[in-house]
Design an enzyme around this catalytic site. Structure first.
Site, PDB file in Angstrom:
ATOM      1  N   ARG A 111     102.411 137.789 116.157  1.00  0.00           N
ATOM      2  CA  ARG A 111     102.130 137.167 117.451  1.00  0.00           C
ATOM      3  C   ARG A 111     102.830 137.867 118.613  1.00  0.00           C
ATOM      4  O   ARG A 111     102.468 137.657 119.770  1.00  0.00           O
ATOM      5  CB  ARG A 111     102.456 135.679 117.400  1.00  0.00           C
ATOM      6  N   GLU A 156     115.244 132.727 103.661  1.00  0.00           N
ATOM      7  CA  GLU A 156     115.824 131.617 102.904  1.00  0.00           C
ATOM      8  C   GLU A 156     115.604 131.798 101.406  1.00  0.00           C
ATOM      9  O   GLU A 156     116.457 131.476 100.595  1.00  0.00           O
ATOM     10  CB  GLU A 156     115.202 130.305 103.380  1.00  0.00           C
TER      11      GLU A 156
END
Length: 228
Positions: free
Chosen positions: A111, A148
């Protein structure tokens, strides 16, 4: 939105659901190799009262539990369907960075490619795509960073940035800052002078002179946890 990694900078703040602009420090200006000093204008003043910000925030749709349960996804595609609001967002960025002697705008896949090229053209800078692995042909420089549940990587063409060139990093959203940290590291390894990171949306902590790896972060509106 490309912001799931942990970063080495932690700051606490509470969500308030209102659109804000993040104030940042004036960047340092470095001299070029030929000893010619680049005089960069100071950034535009903080735009907390800019009426365009509320329209930008309102145009972003919140999609609950996407892409997985518990995530409130801030969807910018609804903003892109409103040309006037899309232009307002670009104009605010351009007003801030025009006159700051920025030589390149680096957009983070994917984006960051929506906002970065338009900002680069408007301020007279080149655009550098920072892509995921194996997307760029030719010789690349890579930066791996921790997520993560694993790792990811950004790549850039060798020679895309010259030593001491002033670079702005652009993405749509900053959450933890991990991807932006990786982009900063990648560009600095190539010799760039990273001026600032600019994002359309950010968590509330990314304000009050917030920095990642010592670089200011500028955010137009706060992420929302609910649909209006």
């Amino acid at each position: 939105m490309g912001e799931e990694a942990n970063c080495n900078t932690v700051m606490e703040a509470k969500e308030n659901g209102h659109a804000v602009a993040v104030a940042v420090a004036v960047p340092d200006v470095k001299g070029k190799a030929d000893d010619t000093v680049v005089v960069a204008a100071a950034p535009a003043p903080p735009a907390e009262s800019d009426p365009r910000l509320q329209g930008i925030s309102d145009a972003i749709r919140v999609v609950p539990h996407f892409p997985k349960p518990g995530i409130m996804f801030n969807d910018i595609t609804t903003l892109l369907l409103r040309p006037g609001v899309f232009k307002d967002a670009l104009d605010i960025f351009v007003e801030r960075y025009r006159g700051m002697a920025i030589a390149a705008v680096a957009g983070i896949e994917a984006r960051g490619f929506i906002f970065g090229p338009a900002i680069a053209l408007a301020i007279g800078a080149k655009f550098i795509p920072l892509r995921k692995p194996k997307k760029l042909p030719g010789e690349v420089i890579s930066e791996t960073y921790v997520l993560e549940y694993g790792t990811d990587c950004l790549e850039m063409h060798v020679g895309a940035v010259e030593p001491d060139e002033r670079v702005l990093i652009v993405d749509d959203l900053v959450a933890t800052g991990g991807t932006l940290c990786a982009a900063i590291n990648l560009l600095e390894r190539a010799g760039a002078d990273v001026v600032e990171c600019a994002c359309l949306i950010g968590l509330p902590k990314f304000k009050d002179f917030y920095k990642l790896n010592g670089k200011p972060v500028y955010v137009l509106v706060e992420s929302r946890e609910y649909e209006k």
